[in-house]
Every structure is written in C-alpha cells, then in structure tokens.
Write a protein that holds these residues in place. Sequence first.
Motif, mmCIF file in Angstrom:
data_model
loop_
_atom_site.group_PDB
_atom_site.id
_atom_site.type_symbol
_atom_site.label_atom_id
_atom_site.label_comp_id
_atom_site.label_asym_id
_atom_site.label_seq_id
_atom_site.Cartn_x
_atom_site.Cartn_y
_atom_site.Cartn_z
ATOM 1 N N VAL A 255 0.839 -1.204 0.000
ATOM 2 C CA VAL A 255 0.000 0.000 0.000
ATOM 3 C C VAL A 255 0.876 1.257 0.000
ATOM 4 N N ASN A 258 1.434 3.266 -3.080
ATOM 5 C CA ASN A 258 0.481 4.288 -3.527
ATOM 6 C C ASN A 258 0.962 5.688 -3.182
ATOM 7 N N TYR A 259 1.675 5.800 -2.077
ATOM 8 C CA TYR A 259 2.248 7.108 -1.728
ATOM 9 C C TYR A 259 3.166 7.576 -2.847
ATOM 10 N N VAL A 262 1.046 9.133 -5.602
ATOM 11 C CA VAL A 262 0.361 10.383 -5.277
ATOM 12 C C VAL A 262 1.349 11.512 -4.997
ATOM 13 N N PHE A 263 2.511 11.175 -4.399
ATOM 14 C CA PHE A 263 3.512 12.217 -4.184
ATOM 15 C C PHE A 263 4.008 12.745 -5.521
ATOM 16 N N THR B 254 -6.734 11.638 -1.681
ATOM 17 C CA THR B 254 -6.035 10.387 -1.971
ATOM 18 C C THR B 254 -5.106 10.009 -0.829
ATOM 19 N N ILE B 255 -4.367 10.996 -0.340
ATOM 20 C CA ILE B 255 -3.428 10.699 0.754
ATOM 21 C C ILE B 255 -4.179 10.217 1.988
ATOM 22 N N ILE B 258 -5.099 6.642 1.438
ATOM 23 C CA ILE B 258 -3.937 5.760 1.555
ATOM 24 C C ILE B 258 -3.551 5.576 3.021
ATOM 25 N N ALA B 259 -3.527 6.698 3.747
ATOM 26 C CA ALA B 259 -3.134 6.619 5.158
ATOM 27 C C ALA B 259 -4.084 5.722 5.939
#
Lengths: 451, 444
Positions: A255, A258-259, A262-263, B254-255, B258-259
Amino acid sequence: MRCCDYTIQLIIATNIKNKKLANQFNRSFVALRYTIHYCCTSSIQRMTHQSSTLLRRLEISVAEAEKRTGKNTVNMQETFTVYLIETRPIDAITDGHNPAPDSLWRRYSEFELLRNYLLVTYPFIVVPPLPEKRAEFVWHKLSADNLDPDFVERRRVGLENFLLRVASHSVLSNDKILYHFLTEEHEWKEVVYETGFQAKADSRIKALSATFRVKNPDKRFTEMRHYSDELQSITSQLLRVRARVADRLYGVYKVHGNYGRVFSEWSAIEKEMGDGLQSAGHHMDAYAASVDDILEEEEHYADQLKEYLFYAEALRAVCRKHELIQYELETASSDLVSKKHQREELATGMVRTFSFKGMTNKLFGQEAPEQREARLGLLEEQIVEGEETVKEKTSECQEYVKDAWVDIQRFKEQKDRDLREALVSYAVMQISMCKKGIQVWTNAKECFQKM
Amino acid sequence: MSTVTPKSLASSGQKPIQEICHPLGAEEAASAGVLTPSPDVGNTTSSIGEKDLSLPNGTPVETSSPASSSSLLNRLQLDDDLDGETRDLFVTVDDPRKHVSTMETYITYRVATKTTRVEFDLPEYSVRRRYQDFDWLRSRLEDSQPTHLIPPLPEKFVMKGVVDRFSEEFVETRRKALDKFLKRVADHPVLSFNEHLNAFLSAKDLNKRQGLALLTKMGESVKYVTGGYKLRARPMEFAAMGDYLDMFTQKLGTIDRIAQRIIKEQSEYLVELREYAPVYTTWAASEAALQEPLEGVAGCLASCSGALDELTEDMSEDFLPVLREYVLYVESMKSVLKKRDNVQAEYEAKLEAVAFRKEERTTAAAVPTDVEKCQDRVECFNADLKADWDRWQNNKRQDFRQLLTGMADHNIHYYEKCLAAWESVMPLLQDPQSPEARSDSEKD
C-alpha cells in the motif's frame, strides 16, 4: 576446504556450462544463497565429517531441474519435472583436478520410492523427509502450482538436502540401493522392486494405523511419541500463522507504493515542495518493492520448519514400530503362557481355567487317552515353537529398542541444532528487514525535510 | 473601504518587517525582481491602510533598489522561523477539563495569552473557553474580515454513538487543532488585531460580549454575501489559485485514503502477529534445549506487536487529523475566492451601468463615488487575498513538511524498536558453546 566451498564451486561450474536463460542464472544464485545459508550453518559440515559416511567419499548435489513431457501409466500426456543429480568422488577433486561430475536425471516419484524403501528397510531410523509433494501453507502471492519455477527451485534444494542427510547418516549411507540411485540411471526401479520391499511397505502402513494396546511399552518411546505428536501439531500451527503474517506484511508494504504515485502527482502542482515530494515518492516505491525479497527469504525459514514437521512424522513411525514389536512380543508371550496352561491341564487333569474342552469333557465325558496324547503332543510342539518365537521377538525387541534409541538421540541433537540455527537465521532476516526499513524512512525523511 | 481598519498598526510599536505583507506577495515580487515601486502603493494607501509599506515609525521602505528589495524578500520568506523576539502575541490552548451540569456536559480548554501589545490591558491572560466560543470567534472573524482567509476549526459535529466525545484521544486531537487555529490567527498580521480576538482572549465572561457583538455587528455580514452579481471571468491569477485548490483537494483526499488503508493493513498485520507469538511459547513448553530460544522469539514478537500498535495509534492521532484540517482550510480558501469574485462582479456590473449611462450624459462627469468605492474594494480584496495566499502556501509547506517528517519519524522509531528487540534476543538464540556462535560474532 569446507564442504560448502565444493558445493558453491559445483553450482557455479554448472552455471557456466549451461547456456540457458538469465533467470536460470538468477535461480542458481537463490540456491547459492540457500546453500550458503545451509552450509555455513555447518550442518553439512558436520554431516561431511561423520566417519565413513558416503558423503565423505562422494560429493552429491541436485544441480538442476527441467520440464519433461511423456506418457504416464494411463497413456495420457503429462508434464513433469526431473532433477539432475550430480556426483563426484572427493579424492578426485582433492588431487587438484576438476573432473566433470557423473550425472543422471530423476523425478520426484523416484525419490519417493527411495524413501519408502528406506522406511521399510530401516524402521528403527528416523528417515529424513522429502520436501512437500504439494505446496501447502501458501500465502496469497505464493503459487500453489507444482510447475511454478519458485516451487520447483525450492523443491530442488529440498531434494538435495534429503540426499545429503541420507548420505551422511551412519546407517543409511551404506545402503546399496541408495548408491545405485545416485549412480545408475536405468533399471534402478526394477532393482528396488526386486528387493521385495513393497510387501513389507504395505504391512507397515497397516501396522502404523492399527490400534492395539501395549501393556509394557518402553516409557521413553511413549514419551517420544507424545513429543512427535506435539511437534507435528505445533509446527503445523506455526506454519499456518506464519503464512498469514506474511500475507499481511505484504499488504502493508504494497500500500505504501500508492504514496509513491500520489507524491509524484502532487509534486507536479507544487513549486518549492515539488522536488522533496518527488524523491520521497521514489523511496516509498522502493519500500513497497522491498517486501518481495524479504518474503522470499522468509520462505527458507518456512521450509526449515516444514522439514521438521515431516521429521515429526518419521519419529512417530519409529516409536509406533517399537510399540508394534512390543505388542507382538507380548502377544507371543501370552500365547505361550496359555498354551503352557493348557498342557498343564491336560497333563494333570486339573482344570485351572475355564476351557471349552473342560466343559465338553464334563458334558460329554472325558476323551480317550489316545486323543489326549495326540493333543498333548501337538501342544508340546506348539510350546517349543512358541518359545522360539518369544526368544526371537524378545531379541528383536531389544535390538530394536537399542538401535532406535541411538538414532532417536542422534535425531534429537540434530533437531536442536538445526532449529536453533533456523531461529538464528530468522532473527538475522528480521534484523536485516528492520535495518532496511530504517534506511528507507530515513531517506524519505531527508527528502521531506527538503520540502 | 473595509470597516475594519486595524488602526492600531501605526501605533503598535516596532513591528518587524515580516509582519507587513506586501500587496503583491513575495512570489510575484520575486519574479518581478523588484518590489512594486512606491507610487502604486501611494495611490492606494487610503484603501490599503493596513498594508502601508512604510515602517510603523514612518521610515519609508526603499523599494526601488534591488539590494533592499531582495533583503525584504528574504525576510518575508523567513516566515518559517519567527523567533520569539519578533512576536509580541503568544497564545496557547491546553488543560482540557470536563464540566458537568444539569443541562449538559462539555469540555473547556484553558486559553493562555502573553503579549506586549498595547491593545491589551494586561500582559497576561488565562481564560477558559469551550468549542462553542471558538466557533463564535471564527464566525466573527469571517464576518468582520471577509477579505481574509480564516483558519479552520476542527469539525463541529461528532456522531454521538460513533465517537466518544470525552475520550482522551478525541479531546487531545481537538485541543491540538484548536491550539493550531488560535496560533494561526495570532500570527496573522491583520486578524491578530481583530477586536473579537481580543475579547476572546481577555474577556472573563465571553457570553455577554457575544451577545453585544451579535447586536452591533449584525449588519456587516450582508455586504459580502452575494449581491446577485455573476462574475464573467476570473482573472488568471485567481483562476490559477482555484485550479490549484481543486487539484490539491484531490491529492489530499487520496493521501487520506492511503493513510487510512495503511492503518487498516497494519491493524490486520497486528492481529496476526498477536496470534503468532504465543505459538512459540506453546512450542517452548514441549522442548528442553530449545525452550529458551523459543521463548526469546515469542517475547521478541510481542515487543514488535507493541511497537506496531503504537505506530498505528500515532498515525491515527497525528497524521489523519491534520490532513482533514487542510481539507477544511481549502474549503475556506475557496469561499474567500468566491467572495472576491462577487465583489469584482459587483464592481464590473456597476461600471458597465455607468458606462451605459455615460452615453446619455452630455458632460463627462466624474466616475461616481459608488463605483470608485467598488473599485477600491476589489483592489483591496485582491491585495489581501494574495497576501494571505502566499502566507497560506508558506504555512502549508511548513505544515506538510512537519507532518510528513513526523510520519517518517514514527516509522523509523517503530523499526528501531523492533531492531532492538531482535538484536537483544540474538545472544539467547545462539548456543554459546558452539563454534558457530563464536565465529558469527567474529564475522560481525
């Protein structure tokens, strides 16, 4: 030179020889790691230095695996895997030469045949197990397919381990059938069947699953049997839970990938923050990707546990065999006792215990003296036979207890050493995983601080 | 133009250059290479009263020479580290306490103030406020400073059944958010001089002031609510802001997802770990030589479970709330942008009407003062907004740097704890008699 040096040499030599694809090269390196792991934990060292075992004189390895197709017993096409067994006499190498090894191909079923033969022929030995027939305790990403290359690779390593263990066993290593298995490809199966072990194999299976009450088993064997049950149950549970843990760990790492995405997207709309975010994103991607290697290494730990799960079964079989022999002895003894009583009755006319003959005598009158003589004679014969049987069984039992206990002790020590080493290598893996985690997050933190 | 002129600015004593916002904002000035020359500022001095570029003591700022403009720039951008010397208003929100009355139960927080500003009667204050009061303050600020971006409050409504409003975690999360809110207001060069803030920080009994305030200030808010004018086109720079906000909100969402997903996966991993450790303990019971190593592994796994538990907790408490707060912040900013649009729309509409009527007039009359006023309002609003935008961008950068660094730190600490546990169990696992253990330690 140590044994592991030979094996490394062998694998690398094999590698250079064959002109196959790059991923086979990689597979060899996985095997290399595995073998180093195994070797440098010195169990192979120990095995080699056992006096007069085969492994001392002959270098053995399962170097490759290949797919074949052929017709099976019902004339259907099937695909199966064969494994290349390579052997070299050690004295040929120590002379400084590097001769090519002798080799032959064997499939899994032949290994099974060899093991079944050993089980039957040496019932007092805790016979080393084969790697699992089908992939079990699989967590979601791991394939349960027998033709999957990772499975085949792990099986190759497991088969090699089996051969090394057998060839370093003080008793098993002297077996002719084993030697034949390693050195002559053709007609080995026929030779095995000629030994007639198949019949014994069938009765062994029956005996192992039968229920019978033993009056005076050797307490040590009873305890060992309990222990083998516990070991089997606990390792099986451990493997199950470990697979679930691996599954979840995989999820956590992935998971984070995914960061990364998006980053990267976010950095596109930022000015000053952009660079920091973008590079942090790459570290997140690296973090997510790192779990694949981590879990592949952990499978090695699972394989070590599995070996002892199956070893537990072998231990149990040895204990059960003792019970069987003891039971046979007890049965023979009590048979003898009852025959002696019958003789006494006949001889003295005293009815000690209730007997059918006694009853019929009472009801229909005593039998004629000739008949009595005949019966007495028969009984005498039977008693003599019975005494022989009891003598045989007693010595069989004693010998079995002696031999089996020696091997059980050997097994116990081996198990303690091997499992301790497995735990050490597991801890090493965990430490490495933690260090990698610290590294990645420290790198990411540096990027964040540049935002 | 606006009804709120912090008239105190000139007399507030030495104010550091940092707290004076250039109407064009640090960024644009950077691209221009030099600050807008004074003449422009001079024209709008009357309307941008609070943005007077001259220092409070009257010294004009040299805007034409590159040297001074770049140093001005540097100091404007150093908003990050406002050291204690340059600030003269410090606020803190802490010490939550539960109040139980017959009517209701609620939490109050201590709001402590330390200041040297003359607007305040005393140098120190300590009052107790509840969420309602913060909410009141925020709406007062929104109404009285419509051209400015007001920081968000943590969410007001909490489903009673779902979240425990009195749990330690919830109260602490809320307290942190309120503290942040108040600090942001206190750091704002305009908002911090607002009379409502003053009342909030100093008044013993806020309720009375609330009532009064309501009565007197009622009329104002109407002005900036839409007067029914529709803007034809947003100027490019504000359109860019709008676009950015839309994309940023998306990324935030989105973040957040995800978190949350990570926390969920970690919790499930934790569940399995908690089942895993005891199996080693059970196994240890049936072993002799292996008992100690197996129990060591069990203990180690238990430590790792504890560390993981802490990690998920920290992320839930520290990370998610800040993300959500920024979503609210973005919403505030969007609404300020809309208000600006309305003001511009009104101006344009009136300008058109005048131009239309002009054709009917024979004499070229001066532009009516009404339209002039509108123009002032637009320019004022634009300037305020741009200044706030830059400040917001800067704060956002700091906040996210802190947030993400914090996330990295939490993870590093987690792995450090696990590493320590495994390293400490190693000697237990290695058989001290065996040559391997000796050679292993030599290898390391």
